[in-house]
Design a protein around this motif. Structure first.
Motif, PDB file in Angstrom:
ATOM      1  N   LEU A  37      37.134  36.579  35.962  1.00  0.00           N
ATOM      2  CA  LEU A  37      37.863  37.674  35.324  1.00  0.00           C
ATOM      3  C   LEU A  37      37.172  39.016  35.529  1.00  0.00           C
ATOM      4  CD1 LEU A  37      38.718  35.846  31.985  1.00  0.00           C
ATOM      5  CD2 LEU A  37      40.036  35.914  34.098  1.00  0.00           C
ATOM      6  N   LEU A  38      35.878  38.982  35.889  1.00  0.00           N
ATOM      7  CA  LEU A  38      35.139  40.200  36.200  1.00  0.00           C
ATOM      8  C   LEU A  38      34.902  40.276  37.696  1.00  0.00           C
ATOM      9  CD1 LEU A  38      34.502  39.987  33.086  1.00  0.00           C
ATOM     10  CD2 LEU A  38      32.314  41.055  33.624  1.00  0.00           C
ATOM     11  N   HIS A  39      35.107  41.459  38.263  1.00  0.00           N
ATOM     12  CA  HIS A  39      34.933  41.633  39.700  1.00  0.00           C
ATOM     13  C   HIS A  39      34.226  42.962  39.943  1.00  0.00           C
ATOM     14  CE1 HIS A  39      36.487  40.532  43.876  1.00  0.00           C
ATOM     15  NE2 HIS A  39      35.753  41.617  44.051  1.00  0.00           N
ATOM     16  N   CYS A  40      32.990  42.877  40.424  1.00  0.00           N
ATOM     17  CA  CYS A  40      32.194  44.080  40.705  1.00  0.00           C
ATOM     18  C   CYS A  40      32.354  44.454  42.177  1.00  0.00           C
ATOM     19  CB  CYS A  40      30.729  43.823  40.371  1.00  0.00           C
ATOM     20  SG  CYS A  40      29.641  45.228  40.644  1.00  0.00           S
ATOM     21  N   LEU A  41      32.603  45.727  42.454  1.00  0.00           N
ATOM     22  CA  LEU A  41      32.706  46.168  43.839  1.00  0.00           C
ATOM     23  C   LEU A  41      31.309  46.304  44.438  1.00  0.00           C
ATOM     24  CD1 LEU A  41      35.564  48.842  43.713  1.00  0.00           C
ATOM     25  CD2 LEU A  41      35.705  46.363  43.963  1.00  0.00           C
ATOM     26  N   PRO A  42      31.157  45.956  45.718  1.00  0.00           N
ATOM     27  CA  PRO A  42      29.818  45.930  46.319  1.00  0.00           C
ATOM     28  C   PRO A  42      29.302  47.335  46.639  1.00  0.00           C
ATOM     29  CG  PRO A  42      31.462  45.444  47.980  1.00  0.00           C
ATOM     30  CD  PRO A  42      32.209  45.556  46.668  1.00  0.00           C
ATOM     31  N   PRO A  43      27.972  47.516  46.669  1.00  0.00           N
ATOM     32  CA  PRO A  43      27.422  48.794  47.101  1.00  0.00           C
ATOM     33  C   PRO A  43      27.698  48.997  48.587  1.00  0.00           C
ATOM     34  CG  PRO A  43      25.682  47.146  46.816  1.00  0.00           C
ATOM     35  CD  PRO A  43      26.960  46.535  46.301  1.00  0.00           C
ATOM     36  N   PRO A  44      27.829  50.238  49.024  1.00  0.00           N
ATOM     37  CA  PRO A  44      27.541  51.478  48.290  1.00  0.00           C
ATOM     38  C   PRO A  44      28.725  52.030  47.485  1.00  0.00           C
ATOM     39  CG  PRO A  44      28.037  52.012  50.549  1.00  0.00           C
ATOM     40  CD  PRO A  44      28.112  50.507  50.453  1.00  0.00           C
ATOM     41  N   ILE A  45      29.775  51.217  47.275  1.00  0.00           N
ATOM     42  CA  ILE A  45      30.919  51.690  46.496  1.00  0.00           C
ATOM     43  C   ILE A  45      30.483  51.966  45.051  1.00  0.00           C
ATOM     44  CG2 ILE A  45      33.227  51.115  45.659  1.00  0.00           C
ATOM     45  CD1 ILE A  45      33.497  49.231  48.052  1.00  0.00           C
ATOM     46  N   CYS A  46      30.827  53.122  44.539  1.00  0.00           N
ATOM     47  CA  CYS A  46      30.436  53.501  43.180  1.00  0.00           C
ATOM     48  C   CYS A  46      31.293  54.687  42.736  1.00  0.00           C
ATOM     49  CB  CYS A  46      28.959  53.877  43.120  1.00  0.00           C
ATOM     50  SG  CYS A  46      28.506  55.237  44.228  1.00  0.00           S
ATOM     51  N   PRO A  95      40.368  49.385  45.475  1.00  0.00           N
ATOM     52  CA  PRO A  95      41.189  48.399  46.189  1.00  0.00           C
ATOM     53  C   PRO A  95      42.608  48.924  46.389  1.00  0.00           C
ATOM     54  CG  PRO A  95      39.990  47.388  44.370  1.00  0.00           C
ATOM     55  CD  PRO A  95      39.854  48.866  44.193  1.00  0.00           C
ATOM     56  N   SER A  96      43.292  48.367  47.379  1.00  0.00           N
ATOM     57  CA  SER A  96      44.638  48.844  47.710  1.00  0.00           C
ATOM     58  C   SER A  96      45.632  48.610  46.587  1.00  0.00           C
ATOM     59  CB  SER A  96      45.131  48.138  48.984  1.00  0.00           C
ATOM     60  OG  SER A  96      45.154  46.728  48.806  1.00  0.00           O
ATOM     61  N   ASN A  97      45.444  47.551  45.774  1.00  0.00           N
ATOM     62  CA  ASN A  97      46.373  47.315  44.661  1.00  0.00           C
ATOM     63  C   ASN A  97      46.134  48.254  43.492  1.00  0.00           C
ATOM     64  OD1 ASN A  97      44.008  45.740  44.747  1.00  0.00           O
ATOM     65  ND2 ASN A  97      44.778  44.323  43.228  1.00  0.00           N
ATOM     66  N   TYR A  98      45.161  49.153  43.638  1.00  0.00           N
ATOM     67  CA  TYR A  98      44.953  50.207  42.645  1.00  0.00           C
ATOM     68  C   TYR A  98      45.033  51.590  43.294  1.00  0.00           C
ATOM     69  CZ  TYR A  98      43.540  46.496  39.487  1.00  0.00           C
ATOM     70  OH  TYR A  98      43.526  45.363  38.711  1.00  0.00           O
ATOM     71  N   GLY A  99      45.698  51.639  44.441  1.00  0.00           N
ATOM     72  CA  GLY A  99      45.949  52.914  45.092  1.00  0.00           C
ATOM     73  C   GLY A  99      44.932  53.328  46.125  1.00  0.00           C
ATOM     74  N   GLY A 100      43.893  52.525  46.358  1.00  0.00           N
ATOM     75  CA  GLY A 100      42.844  52.892  47.295  1.00  0.00           C
ATOM     76  C   GLY A 100      43.078  52.369  48.710  1.00  0.00           C
ATOM     77  N   THR A 101      42.061  52.515  49.547  1.00  0.00           N
ATOM     78  CA  THR A 101      42.156  52.096  50.951  1.00  0.00           C
ATOM     79  C   THR A 101      41.365  50.826  51.235  1.00  0.00           C
ATOM     80  OG1 THR A 101      40.290  53.540  51.509  1.00  0.00           O
ATOM     81  CG2 THR A 101      42.508  54.461  51.739  1.00  0.00           C
ATOM     82  N   LEU A 102      40.704  50.262  50.221  1.00  0.00           N
ATOM     83  CA  LEU A 102      39.990  49.000  50.405  1.00  0.00           C
ATOM     84  C   LEU A 102      40.986  47.844  50.465  1.00  0.00           C
ATOM     85  CD1 LEU A 102      37.078  49.463  47.816  1.00  0.00           C
ATOM     86  CD2 LEU A 102      36.962  49.813  50.291  1.00  0.00           C
ATOM     87  N   LEU A 103      40.485  46.661  50.772  1.00  0.00           N
ATOM     88  CA  LEU A 103      41.313  45.461  50.712  1.00  0.00           C
ATOM     89  C   LEU A 103      41.757  45.216  49.263  1.00  0.00           C
ATOM     90  CD1 LEU A 103      39.169  43.097  52.969  1.00  0.00           C
ATOM     91  CD2 LEU A 103      41.353  44.147  53.572  1.00  0.00           C
ATOM     92  N   PRO A 104      42.774  44.389  49.053  1.00  0.00           N
ATOM     93  CA  PRO A 104      43.131  44.032  47.671  1.00  0.00           C
ATOM     94  C   PRO A 104      41.913  43.479  46.930  1.00  0.00           C
ATOM     95  CG  PRO A 104      44.806  43.254  49.195  1.00  0.00           C
ATOM     96  CD  PRO A 104      43.683  43.774  50.035  1.00  0.00           C
TER      97      PRO A 104
END
Length: 382
Positions: free
Chosen positions: A108-117, A256-265
C-alpha cells in the motif's frame, strides 16, 4: 489549501527551520546517542540476553542520527522525555518489530526511487488510502505488520540517502495520499487509531508534508472543519492540490503517468523499499529468527527462519475460506488447511450472517426496544 506561492513559501520556511534546528541541536543529539549506546543499550543487552546479531541490529537504530534528532524534536528538545521515549521504543523494537523483519513491506506504500524527490530534496511516498483503511477486520493485523515493515525500511532508506550523498541532510518525506475509491462509511477506524497511538510515537517527525489526491468536495468540507481544531503546525503541512497544482510543485518528471507525470505508471516504478539493497542488513533479519517471544518476556532458541506463514481463516487471500490455512513462504501457491473442524465452519457462517444482516438486526432490536418502552408507558398511564 492550494499549493500556491504562499504555501510553497511556507513549505520552504518549515524545511529551513527544521534544518536549522538539526544543526543547532546536533551536539545534544550526539550526547543522547552516547547515553543510549553506553548506558541504556548495554543494560538492555544484559537484561534480554541479546545475541551479537540482535545487538548489532539494535545499535544500528541508536546510531541513526536523524532518528535521534526526530525523537528529541518530537519531545520539544527535553532530553529526559526523549531519552525515556527512545528507551521504550528500543524495547518495543526488540520485543515486537524484530520478529516481523522476515515479512514483506506493505504494497500500500510506494516510495519513488532517488534521485526523484520534491523541490526540497525529500522522497515522495504514495499511499492508496482506500485499500489501507477499508481492509477486512480479520486482515487488520497483517496490514499493520506490513505497514510497520514499510516504515522501518523507509527510515533505513532516509539514512542511506544521507550516507551516500554529500548534500543537505534529508530528515523527512512527502506523502501523497490517494483518496480515490475511499468511502467514509467503510473506513476501518482500528487501523487509523493504531497508527496515531502506536506508530507515530515510534516513528516521529518523518512527515514533511501531506498531499491529498483525487479528493471529492466532501473531503474539502471535512478538512475545512478539521483544520479549525488542529494545531497550526499540522495544518501547515496538509494540502489538497489539483493535478495542475501538483505538477507545478513536483514537475512532471517526478510523478507517475497516472498522476499526470512522465514516469511509468506507479505500479511499474521501482520502489527502493522493496529492493534487495537491504542485503547488507541481512544479519538483522537473521536476528529476528533467533528469538521466541512470550507474554512475559524472551527466551533463547535456535530455530531457523520460518518456512511458512499462517493465513487467517476468513482472509480474502485464504483459498480454504473458513479454516486456518498455512502457506509456504518459498512456494506461495502451496497452501493447505491446518484443520477442518465444524466449529470453524459454524463460526465463519455466523460471521458472514452477522455481516449481511447486522444492520437489520440492530434496527429490529431498536424497534422492539422502542415498542416495549411505549407499551410499558401505556400500562403505567392506564
Amino acid at each position: 489549501m492550494n499549493i500556491n506561492c504562499i504555501a510553497r513559501s511556507a513549505l520552504e520556511g518549515n524545511h529551513k527551520s527544521l534544518i536549522d534546528q538539526y544543526k543547532t541541536n546536533l551536539a545534544d543529539v550526539h550526547a543522547l546517542q552516547s547515553t543510549l549506546n553506553d548506558e541504556i543499550l548495554v543494560h538492555v543487552v544484559q537484561e534480554l540476553a541479546l545475541s551479537d546479531a540482535e545487538h548489532a541490529w539494535a545499535k544500528e537504530w541508536t546510531s541513526d542520527t536523524a532518528t535521534i534528532f526526530r525523537f528529541l524534536r518530537h519531545h520539544r528538545f527535553i532530553r529526559s522525555f526523549a531519552l525515556e521515549a527512545m528507551h521504550t521504543t528500543l524495547i518495543w523494537r526488540l520485543n515486537a518489530l524484530l520478529r516481523l523483519l522476515v515479512m514483506h513491506p506493505s504494497p500500500l506504500l510506494h516510495c519513488l526511487p532517488p534521485p526523484i524527490c520534491d523541490p526540497l530534496g525529500r522522497p515522495l511516498v504514495f499511499i492508496r488510502l482506500s485499500e489501507l483503511l477499508t481492509c477486512e477486520e480479520m486482515e487488520t493485523e497483517s496490514v499493520m505488520d506490513g505497514l510497520l515493515i514499510s516504515l522501518e525500511r523507509l527510515r533505513i532508506h532516509l539514512r542511506s540517502l544521507n550516507e551516500l550523498s554529500n548534500r543537505e541532510i534529508t530528515l523527512q518525506c512527502v506523502f501523497l495520499i490517494d483518496l480515490e475509491g475511499l468511502s467514509i462509511h467503510s473506513v476501518n477506524l482500528d487501523i487509523l487509531t493504531w497508527f496515531m497511538k502506536e506508530v507515530v510515537p515510534r516513528y516521529p517527525g518523518m512527515l514533511g508534508a501531506v498531499f491529498f489526491l483525487n479528493y471529492s468536495w466532501t473531503y474539502g468540507v471535512a478538512w475545512s472543519i478539521a483544520k479549525r481544531i488542529l494545531p497550526k503546525s499540522a495544518v501547515a503541512r496538509v494540502f489538497f492540490p489539483s493535478r495542475e497544482e501538483l505538477l507545478d510543485y513536483c514537475s512532471a518528471s517526478a510523478l507517475p503517468s497516472n498522476y499526470g507525470g512522465t514516469l511509468l505508471p506507479l505500479h511499474l516504478v521501482e520502489d527502493p523499499l522493496r529492493l534487495d539493497e537491504h542485503r547488507v542488513h541481512d544479519h538483522r533479519v537473521r536476528a529476528s529468527g533467533s528469538r521466541v517471544r512470550g507474554t512475559f518476556g524472551l527466551r533463547r532458541t535456535t530455530h531457523q527462519k520460518p518456512s511458512s506463514k499462517s493465513i487467517p481463516p476468513r482472509s480474502a487471500l485464504n483459498p480454504c475460506f473458513g479454516y486456518p490455512t498455512v502457506a509456504s513462504l518459498t512456494q506461495p501457491h502451496m497452501v493447505h488447511p491446518t484443520r477442518k473442524r465444524k466449529r470453524d465452519l459454524l463460526l465463519t457462517l455466523s460471521v458472514l450472517w452477522w455481516k449481511k444482516w447486522r444492520a437489520r438486526v440492530i434496527l429490529l432490536l431498536c424497534f422492539l426496544l422502542a415498542a416495549s418502552l411505549v407499551r410499558k408507558r401505556a400500562r403505567m398511564l392506564g
